[in-house]
Write an enzyme that holds these catalytic residues in place. Structure first.
Site, PDB file in Angstrom:
ATOM      1  N   GLY A 102      36.408  21.604   8.506  1.00  0.00           N
ATOM      2  CA  GLY A 102      36.806  20.285   8.998  1.00  0.00           C
ATOM      3  C   GLY A 102      35.781  19.228   8.614  1.00  0.00           C
ATOM      4  O   GLY A 102      34.637  19.536   8.265  1.00  0.00           O
ATOM      5  N   CYS A 103      36.207  17.977   8.696  1.00  0.00           N
ATOM      6  CA  CYS A 103      35.338  16.889   8.227  1.00  0.00           C
ATOM      7  C   CYS A 103      34.161  16.661   9.176  1.00  0.00           C
ATOM      8  O   CYS A 103      33.002  16.667   8.749  1.00  0.00           O
ATOM      9  CB  CYS A 103      36.148  15.617   8.018  1.00  0.00           C
ATOM     10  SG  CYS A 103      37.179  15.142   9.411  1.00  0.00           S
ATOM     11  N   PHE A 104      34.441  16.465  10.471  1.00  0.00           N
ATOM     12  CA  PHE A 104      33.335  16.350  11.429  1.00  0.00           C
ATOM     13  C   PHE A 104      32.465  17.599  11.366  1.00  0.00           C
ATOM     14  O   PHE A 104      31.238  17.537  11.405  1.00  0.00           O
ATOM     15  CB  PHE A 104      33.869  16.192  12.861  1.00  0.00           C
ATOM     16  CG  PHE A 104      34.125  14.784  13.299  1.00  0.00           C
ATOM     17  CD1 PHE A 104      33.171  13.788  13.114  1.00  0.00           C
ATOM     18  CD2 PHE A 104      35.320  14.426  13.921  1.00  0.00           C
ATOM     19  CE1 PHE A 104      33.402  12.487  13.551  1.00  0.00           C
ATOM     20  CE2 PHE A 104      35.554  13.121  14.357  1.00  0.00           C
ATOM     21  CZ  PHE A 104      34.587  12.153  14.166  1.00  0.00           C
ATOM     22  N   THR A 124      31.837  19.564   8.949  1.00  0.00           N
ATOM     23  CA  THR A 124      30.958  19.571   7.783  1.00  0.00           C
ATOM     24  C   THR A 124      29.736  18.691   8.022  1.00  0.00           C
ATOM     25  O   THR A 124      28.587  19.102   7.810  1.00  0.00           O
ATOM     26  CB  THR A 124      31.738  19.088   6.542  1.00  0.00           C
ATOM     27  OG1 THR A 124      32.788  20.019   6.271  1.00  0.00           O
ATOM     28  CG2 THR A 124      30.836  18.972   5.333  1.00  0.00           C
ATOM     29  N   ALA A 125      29.986  17.468   8.473  1.00  0.00           N
ATOM     30  CA  ALA A 125      28.872  16.534   8.675  1.00  0.00           C
ATOM     31  C   ALA A 125      27.883  17.062   9.709  1.00  0.00           C
ATOM     32  O   ALA A 125      26.663  16.949   9.540  1.00  0.00           O
ATOM     33  CB  ALA A 125      29.412  15.170   9.104  1.00  0.00           C
TER      34      ALA A 125
END
Lengths: 324, 324, 324, 324
Positions: free
Chosen positions: A135-137, A139-140
């Site tokens: 997921g994007c969050f 990953t960050a």
């Protein structure tokens, strides 16, 4: 060598981004770009920056001889698609939904999904049949935390803000321009679904940790990118922490520890993650920026494909930032 | 009754906002609007929404018979201005800088400054000679925390995002449009100067607390407003907490506890603060929104003036939100 | 083959964009990136998306053996730089200012500058020693008009809106975020400096035209891109006009006639120009979109370099749009 | 005196703006705020800036004793609402749709609608039973043109850009934040429906004109406001033209001729129209800015109500601009 690529769910944001990237990937040949509602129409009718660049059309089915299939379906739909589709075991699957990210979901009808965060699982990805793209969050935040795994002893506090593309293409009040512009809000505080994958990745490196993650996700008034702030008490000095992070990511071509403070637009439109590490009192603060559609989705998916097929990790991913 | 008002530092953002409000305040007569670099020029040359609305000009000095003087000077400059200016003791001063906000600065050359947060100090403000108007972040965060004072036993975690007007009128890289648009960044993590006033207000209500405040301030890509998220462990249930907040602000005309989640634009261009209270696990989360130039600066300054002069607190402050 | 490239004025917006593009151009080797005020510092200190991507540093002088030098200086400064610099006649110069765009300026101290609009002057560019790279508005408007040259009999009406990066890096009120965001304004109506180059290009194709161009330039509240609307009475039917445009640009790899209406973000971050042609009553309306920093500046400069060195025109310019 | 006001179509953007204004109008008492889909719910559930400010609820019907009813229905729906509703002839109607703006539509089932542009029809409005409130683009463009009526001899060229709220509340691709942000596009070039009312107003003052209006409407990436540029050849000098405009609007409290160039945010959130007049060569250029929801809709509707009821035109309309 050409890798024949299929895309399922070809009309969405992440598929559009994937097509943009793959059109100029020197080792890729595009096969079926499946979108049942758009089948037969040129791809540039939907992803309209591509007019003049490609005459490819959406299809109703895969070509059948794809080497790898990217699933760009809504959460929950990848499972049902895989269930009803007969796919050769030799066809790799890279799934961009959250259907297979957790350990409990990693095996599905004979397919084994590796969690596709190269900075965590590079060698497993190189051997993988199928990939659950993070997921994007997730990953960050993971990239901000992974080097600390093994040293986490206390609660972790995270605030992160994401662009509107994180909410996808469907229309709703919070993506209405008149509502969203100049606006900020939060959603799913402490309960965001990405906490699961983050926790499992940390547990993979530090099995006994009981550090809880407190996460406030913000909706920002921009379209692309995630800025995350992550802090936790630490015994490391600032210099030790920076050195630790630089060592950890020494071989990661897309993840860089910046000596200067960072801002979101440094990475927008690229597959990069930038990190900045600082210490204030007892708190170690790590900030992290990615483009949610690239490193947070389609770019990382291509990075995973490159690893599976033995290509240099950066192939097709030397993307120019917009910056300004 | 007419209150004669002077403004010093008349060309800045907060002065502009003050003039906009006071022009339609039925009990105010504007006296000197001091801006040495603009003296003699119409006010609408600088605050150019006012063209057609007023022919007032900037002056080089106060008229001398003002009942109240608002200081809209840069931080540090209010002290030096007061030091070199002979002002009758009967002239009230409302200072918008951070020069007199802390207890240690509350007395200056015979003037006594009351910290001008009406929700905390209403009765003292009504008796005040001079007012130290609170900071913008400080206003948003304190209004989220005050009802908990007396019950704070653990660390407090705050993230808050502010618009570009918080940085004032001067030009710098981080307010260059090409840099700021679509961008997010943080600054002064854990060390923002408003932590001092927040801490003192909490100590006023809960003298023995050792709860530390961890504060990450964000720069947002919008011009007006602050959205703050504040959480801390609490023994209160969600219902108890909401009731506590509603009671605490029952008499506050501008501060409202919303039953629905809140977003920034509900308050932009108004003097309101909206709060939302929720409980997740052990964490009590309070979100808070204000307009940094109104409730966070000039609107609250007028609210303080109203209290000093015995007017209804809302006089001149029934401002229409832009919302969309 | 490697083309050795020098850049003068390396710290500005167009230089940054040029470096971003050239770092991944397979036939380019970067030589001196001259910025006197930044000499010795890493390029990524200024163009901070490049951290982790290059360790190149700014220099105080060119390396001396460059095959081509890009001048990214302010208008007026290219002439003075060339005047004081001894450059081998074999070194190509591509100038991004407006110093050499007009016929009267095309020869300077022995150098001959070809106006670098490939859609107009492709074969001359291939033979050129030096290039005057077109202006951004001029590029968008000319590409909307060139196919009509020879048929222009009446006044031409143009409105076009540009992003803030068109105003460059220096700070001023109209690029202050608090002013620019949510704002629109015009500047230099009927007198914009790009009218000269547009007029000369049209005259090159239609020497006797007396069609006057009425041009209203708008400042938009976005950072990148130009949207231009151009209309003039025409005897062509809509179908004839579209066919004319498609024929005219049949060989132009970056300029495409869209059958659908266009919007700005289709081309942002790319070297493309999209055009749309429609007829309403007697008016032929052509809309045109480009990225002012790419097709309107640095991308087109690289396109010109490719032509000079006999490379495929698109080398290094297959850039992914941000779109969303 | 209290004017009892009803609102039909109470959940839309213009109704929200109307309620915000009327809540603080000293001579207004709100009656029914009709929204069938929201009947019984608090108004602040939809117009959520009003939480804490009013406990009014939506109703399913008018109270019946309203002095004036504002129709905030979609275009076409006002006629059908009026047709099926029995309204006393003494009840004034102010319609914000385009149903009654044209001469051919000005009489409907016994009601006579006056075109409610006070700068054109002040005295007729004061006597009116019912009002057709002008369109937003139409307001901005007419105010730029009216003083020239009688002197128009040549074609008129207009470009104008509007915010997203002009498109209303319903969701569609062009108001999706991910599409609209940083984007510009045009729509209905030369054919926008407001051309009809503009033409009739000009014809009212200059019956014989054959000056054609060429109008390109732009969609901007902001939520509120219209910036219009209008030019036509003129024999007037710049000074004569400015004087003409100033005379024409000498008695208009909301329409001001600025000596300086104007920008959109000078009027956002207010009922003002600012104009700037300049001459370049033969072209007389007039720029015009309004807030599409206030002077372009609900504010002008209240201005019309004030005129009908003999109140000062500005009552309740001294609104603070957001400016920054």
């Amino acid at each position: 060598m050409k890798i024949k690529v299929g895309i399922v769910g070809g009309a969405g944001y992440t598929a559009g981004e994937l097509i943009r990237i793959l059109l100029h990937h020197e080792f890729v040949e595009l096969g079926g770009i499946v979108s049942s509602s758009n089948a037969g129409n040129p791809v540039h009718l939907v992803h309209d920056d591509l007019v003049g660049e490609t005459d490819l059309a959406f299809t109703s089915e895969l070509a059948g001889d794809e080497d790898v299939v990217f699933l760009c379906l809504g959460h929950g739909n990848s499972k049902s698609w895989l269930h009803k589709t007969v796919l050769p075991a030799t066809t790799h699957v890279i799934d961009l939904s959250n259907d297979f990210r957790l350990n409990a979901d990693a095996e599905f009808e004979g397919r084994e999904f590796v969690y596709g965060l190269p900075e965590l699982n590079r060698s497993r990805i190189q051997q993988a049949q199928s990939i659950a793209n993070p997921g994007c969050f997730a990953t960050a935040i993971q990239l901000a935390l992974l080097p600390l795994a093994g040293k986490l002893t206390n609660d972790i506090h995270v605030s992160a803000i994401t662009g509107s593309t994180g909410a996808g293409q469907s229309l709703s009040e919070t993506v209405h321009f008149s509502w969203r512009t100049n606006n900020v809000s939060i959603y799913k505080p402490f309960t965001h679904q990405h906490l699961g994958e983050i926790g499992e990745s940390l547990a993979q490196l530090q099995p006994q940790s009981e550090a809880e993650i407190h996460f406030i996700p913000y909706r920002g008034n921009f379209s692309r990118g995630i800025f995350a702030s992550v802090y936790t008490p630490s015994d490391l000095t600032q210099d030790e922490a920076r050195e630790l992070y630089k060592q950890f990511y020494a071989d990661a071509p897309f993840t860089t520890v910046s000596d200067k403070e960072i801002h979101l637009k440094q990475v927008v439109n690229t597959n990069k993650c930038l990190l900045h590490v600082q210490k204030q009192g007892k708190q170690l603060l790590v900030t992290s920026v990615i483009d949610n559609l690239v490193k947070g989705a389609s770019g990382q998916a291509v990075q995973n494909m490159n690893l599976i097929f033995g290509l240099p990790e950066t192939t097709g991913l030397n993307l120019k930032a917009g910056l300004l």
